[in-house]
Scaffold this active site. Structure first.
Site, PDB file in Angstrom:
ATOM      1  N   ASP A  93       0.867  -1.178   0.000  1.00  0.00           N
ATOM      2  CA  ASP A  93       0.000   0.000   0.000  1.00  0.00           C
ATOM      3  C   ASP A  93       0.911   1.239   0.000  1.00  0.00           C
ATOM      4  O   ASP A  93       1.654   1.470   0.957  1.00  0.00           O
ATOM      5  CB  ASP A  93      -0.870  -0.069   1.279  1.00  0.00           C
ATOM      6  CG  ASP A  93      -1.768   1.136   1.409  1.00  0.00           C
ATOM      7  OD1 ASP A  93      -1.578   2.126   0.670  1.00  0.00           O
ATOM      8  OD2 ASP A  93      -2.672   1.086   2.266  1.00  0.00           O
ATOM      9  N   PHE A  94       0.844   2.034  -1.084  1.00  0.00           N
ATOM     10  CA  PHE A  94       1.782   3.162  -1.243  1.00  0.00           C
ATOM     11  C   PHE A  94       1.591   4.252  -0.185  1.00  0.00           C
ATOM     12  O   PHE A  94       2.430   5.126  -0.034  1.00  0.00           O
ATOM     13  CB  PHE A  94       1.632   3.802  -2.630  1.00  0.00           C
ATOM     14  CG  PHE A  94       1.917   2.852  -3.780  1.00  0.00           C
ATOM     15  CD1 PHE A  94       2.788   1.782  -3.626  1.00  0.00           C
ATOM     16  CD2 PHE A  94       1.324   3.053  -5.020  1.00  0.00           C
ATOM     17  CE1 PHE A  94       3.048   0.911  -4.675  1.00  0.00           C
ATOM     18  CE2 PHE A  94       1.575   2.189  -6.084  1.00  0.00           C
ATOM     19  CZ  PHE A  94       2.436   1.111  -5.904  1.00  0.00           C
ATOM     20  N   LYS A 146       1.101  13.334 -15.767  1.00  0.00           N
ATOM     21  CA  LYS A 146      -0.062  14.199 -15.824  1.00  0.00           C
ATOM     22  C   LYS A 146      -1.330  13.358 -15.597  1.00  0.00           C
ATOM     23  O   LYS A 146      -1.255  12.147 -15.798  1.00  0.00           O
ATOM     24  CB  LYS A 146      -0.125  14.931 -17.159  1.00  0.00           C
ATOM     25  CG  LYS A 146      -0.514  14.018 -18.346  1.00  0.00           C
ATOM     26  CD  LYS A 146      -0.798  14.793 -19.569  1.00  0.00           C
ATOM     27  CE  LYS A 146      -2.240  14.846 -19.909  1.00  0.00           C
ATOM     28  NZ  LYS A 146      -2.850  13.595 -20.427  1.00  0.00           N
ATOM     29  N   HIS A 176       4.269  13.748 -22.406  1.00  0.00           N
ATOM     30  CA  HIS A 176       4.991  12.836 -23.304  1.00  0.00           C
ATOM     31  C   HIS A 176       5.156  13.415 -24.712  1.00  0.00           C
ATOM     32  O   HIS A 176       6.016  12.978 -25.456  1.00  0.00           O
ATOM     33  CB  HIS A 176       4.365  11.443 -23.303  1.00  0.00           C
ATOM     34  CG  HIS A 176       3.130  11.312 -24.126  1.00  0.00           C
ATOM     35  ND1 HIS A 176       1.897  11.647 -23.662  1.00  0.00           N
ATOM     36  CD2 HIS A 176       2.934  10.895 -25.401  1.00  0.00           C
ATOM     37  CE1 HIS A 176       0.992  11.436 -24.603  1.00  0.00           C
ATOM     38  NE2 HIS A 176       1.607  10.965 -25.684  1.00  0.00           N
ATOM     39  N   HIS A 238      -0.530  19.022 -23.829  1.00  0.00           N
ATOM     40  CA  HIS A 238       0.100  18.767 -25.129  1.00  0.00           C
ATOM     41  C   HIS A 238      -0.057  19.938 -26.110  1.00  0.00           C
ATOM     42  O   HIS A 238       0.909  20.367 -26.735  1.00  0.00           O
ATOM     43  CB  HIS A 238      -0.477  17.511 -25.776  1.00  0.00           C
ATOM     44  CG  HIS A 238      -0.450  16.304 -24.883  1.00  0.00           C
ATOM     45  ND1 HIS A 238       0.590  16.044 -24.017  1.00  0.00           N
ATOM     46  CD2 HIS A 238      -1.325  15.284 -24.719  1.00  0.00           C
ATOM     47  CE1 HIS A 238       0.338  14.907 -23.371  1.00  0.00           C
ATOM     48  NE2 HIS A 238      -0.822  14.432 -23.780  1.00  0.00           N
ATOM     49  N   LYS A 343      -5.832   9.448 -37.042  1.00  0.00           N
ATOM     50  CA  LYS A 343      -4.876   9.936 -36.040  1.00  0.00           C
ATOM     51  C   LYS A 343      -3.940  10.876 -36.760  1.00  0.00           C
ATOM     52  O   LYS A 343      -3.276  10.491 -37.730  1.00  0.00           O
ATOM     53  CB  LYS A 343      -4.095   8.775 -35.430  1.00  0.00           C
ATOM     54  CG  LYS A 343      -3.151   9.235 -34.334  1.00  0.00           C
ATOM     55  CD  LYS A 343      -2.704   8.069 -33.476  1.00  0.00           C
ATOM     56  CE  LYS A 343      -1.715   8.485 -32.394  1.00  0.00           C
ATOM     57  NZ  LYS A 343      -2.324   9.239 -31.310  1.00  0.00           N
TER      58      LYS A 343
HETATM   59  C1  BG6 Z   1      -2.586  11.332 -23.292  1.00  0.00           C
HETATM   60  C2  BG6 Z   1      -4.048  11.535 -23.068  1.00  0.00           C
HETATM   61  O1  BG6 Z   1      -1.851  12.274 -22.547  1.00  0.00           O
HETATM   62  O2  BG6 Z   1      -2.288  11.487 -24.672  1.00  0.00           O
HETATM   63  C3  BG6 Z   1      -4.849  10.557 -23.901  1.00  0.00           C
HETATM   64  O3  BG6 Z   1      -4.358  11.348 -21.690  1.00  0.00           O
HETATM   65  C4  BG6 Z   1      -4.441  10.633 -25.348  1.00  0.00           C
HETATM   66  O4  BG6 Z   1      -6.243  10.807 -23.782  1.00  0.00           O
HETATM   67  C5  BG6 Z   1      -2.939  10.546 -25.500  1.00  0.00           C
HETATM   68  O5  BG6 Z   1      -5.066   9.560 -26.022  1.00  0.00           O
HETATM   69  C6  BG6 Z   1      -2.513  10.822 -26.939  1.00  0.00           C
HETATM   70  O6  BG6 Z   1      -1.143  10.559 -27.073  1.00  0.00           O
HETATM   71  P1  BG6 Z   1      -0.502  10.136 -28.469  1.00  0.00           P
HETATM   72  O7  BG6 Z   1       0.950  10.021 -28.195  1.00  0.00           O
HETATM   73  O8  BG6 Z   1      -1.144   8.843 -28.845  1.00  0.00           O
HETATM   74  O9  BG6 Z   1      -0.840  11.235 -29.441  1.00  0.00           O
END
Ligand code: BG6
Length: 490
Positions: A93-94, A146, A176, A238, A343
């Site tokens: 348990d953290f 995040k 990321h 992002h 995408k």
């Molecule tokens: C994440 C979001 O930070 O980024 C997600 O929480 C999203 O909802 C994702 O799908 C998208 O990342 P990528 O690298 O697939 O464009």
């Protein structure tokens, strides 16, 4: 293979049985192993909550998910065996002190301890406190995923808790997108080419578009997503980070704080969207049932575990203005959504028309240079230039032709590394360049909070759009109001 010398560390992943660890972190670490980028002495502690079961159950889970992620060529039994030798499992348990004593024993030695929090932010404070109490605080770097809060106030509270135990130079906040190869390339494109930088301002640029579209819907994450929505999940981090990298002034060097200082200046210069402009400068949408790749897909409210009455947005389009000399009068149009037709992440810089026009009037609407920066898929850059159509009979007929650079063709890359591979390497090396500083997160929240407050005040519900479309019609109207359209040459 990269020519890097990576120092050893102990990487402790809190939440190692969760979706992020299984979908992103473990595959990234496996690929680093495959590319021989992990130091021989680096160890990975997979820390899970108590209910995961034995180490062998957890390992089987990791292997199963990993095999779904990596290609047949990437799956190498000897590499997997080597990877397994680095792994150790603990479940506790953290929020309680007990497990941390064992953790400290397993992490004994002089190597840095990288503590990766792939957990809800509500336990960040407790983990920090226990790491310090267990005596490993001095050599620990903490990595925060995040979302850090859901508004400025909650984000400050989380940041304060972490800051009570760790200095800013040992806190690595993940966005990321900053680890994506092509996002990194924005820095090279802008600051290693004088060609662009001299044109990069309101004298030459008419407007900028940033699109981050996803084909997927909510994919079993309804519980988390419904609390956040697209503004908090994508725009606050992002999209605003991409905007900063496009809009910032040249930093004096590549040191983390030099870049972050410039990004913060942009965030501070974002013009708040006044309440009276909310309806014309911002569009919220929520996907309904529709089609994705020819298959019928449910709407947001019909997804697994959905609450039928939810007013959470899965799409946002906005016009953002930046109050400074470089960008005065240059709108940035942002749009991002789930269940879009494809995408696609791309940035388009639209240059102004030449100051004096000498060609046939009917060709004028097509005249303008565009720089298209494709972040994913088909990573590359294309500069659209005007040329004369070839042939005797064509007269001075103009045509738009792309000057193209496709990264994978040019660099013969078989695979673009995933953002998490790079980010994990950077944190192992103690390099904060690709991580977000506290003031960036907080300025971004401050700007987004005014939008969510406005939506709440006016009780605005998102506009419906069909899954598989580019969002509500109002997003087209948003940019058309300024006499422009989204660039859709897909
Ligand atoms: C994440 C979001 O930070 O980024 C997600 O929480 C999203 O909802 C994702 O799908 C998208 O990342 P990528 O690298 O697939 O464009």
């Amino acid at each position: 293979m990269l020519n890097l010398s990576i120092a050893p560390c102990t990487l402790a992943i809190f939440g190692a049985s969760g979706d992020l660890a299984l979908r992103k972190l473990m595959p990234a670490l496996y690929r680093l192993e495959l590319d021989s980028l992990l130091h021989a002495d680096t160890r990975i502690l997979a820390l899970a909550r108590e209910d995961v079961g034995s180490a062998s159950v957890h390992l089987a889970l990791i292997e199963e998910r990993l095999r779904q992620q990596v290609s047949a060529q990437e799956w190498k039994p000897d590499v997997w065996e080597g990877f397994c030798r680095r792994l150790e499992f603990l479940s506790f348990d953290f929020t309680r002190a007990e497990g941390y004593r064992t953790l400290a024993e397993r992490a004994a030695g002089d190597h840095p301890l990288v503590a990766y929090f792939a957990t809800p932010a509500s336990v960040y404070g407790a983990i920090c406190q226990h790491l310090v109490d267990a005596g490993v605080g001095e050599r620990t770097r903490v990595v925060l995923e995040k979302p850090i809060g859901r508004d400025l106030e909650s984000s400050r509270a989380i940041n304060d808790e972490v800051a009570r135990h760790f200095p800013e130079n040992r806190i690595y906040r993940i966005d990321h997108y900053l680890g994506k190869e092509t996002v990194q390339n924005l820095i090279a494109l802008r600051f290693a080419n004088s060609l662009f930088e001299t044109q990069w301002n309101q004298n030459h640029i008419s407007h900028v578009e940033i699109t981050v579209a996803e084909k997927v819907g909510i994919e079993g994450r309804w519980g988390y997503f419904d609390q956040a929505g697209q503004l908090r999940d994508m725009v606050q981090n992002h999209l605003l980070q991409l905007l900063c990298l496009i809009a910032m002034d040249p930093p004096s060097d590549l040191v983390a704080d030099s870049i972050r200082d410039e990004k913060v200046k942009v965030l501070k210069a974002l013009e708040p969207i006044a309440m009276e402009h909310l309806a014309t400068r911002v569009v919220r949408g929520q996907y309904g049932a529709g089609y994705s790749e020819g298959k019928a897909v449910p709407g947001y409210l019909e997804e697994l575990n959905a609450n039928e009455g939810s007013g959470t947005e899965t799409f946002v389009a906005l016009r953002v203005d930046i109050r400074n000399w470089r960008w005065a009068g240059v709108p940035f149009y942002l749009r991002t959504g789930k269940r879009m037709p494809q995408k696609l992440s791309q940035i388009i810089i639209h240059f102004k028309e030449p100051p004096h026009y000498i060609f046939a009037p009917e060709q004028r609407p097509f005249l303008s240079n565009r720089l298209i920066i494709r972040l994913q898929p088909d990573e590359g850059i294309s500069l659209q230039v005007m040329t004369k159509d070839q042939g005797l009979g064509k007269g001075m007929q103009l045509r738009t032709v792309p000057l193209k650079l496709n990264f994978s063709e040019t660099f013969h890359t078989e695979r673009v590394p995933d953002a998490y591979e790079r980010l994990l390497l950077e944190v192992m090396q103690g390099n904060q360049n690709l991580f977000v500083r506290r003031d960036e997160v907080e300025h971004a929240w401050k700007w987004c909070d005014q939008l969510s407050a406005g939506w709440e005040r006016f009780g605005e519900r998102p506009r419906p759009y069909a899954a598989g479309s580019w969002g509500p019609g109002a997003a087209v109207a948003l940019i058309a109001r300024d006499g422009r359209s989204w660039y859709d040459d897909l």
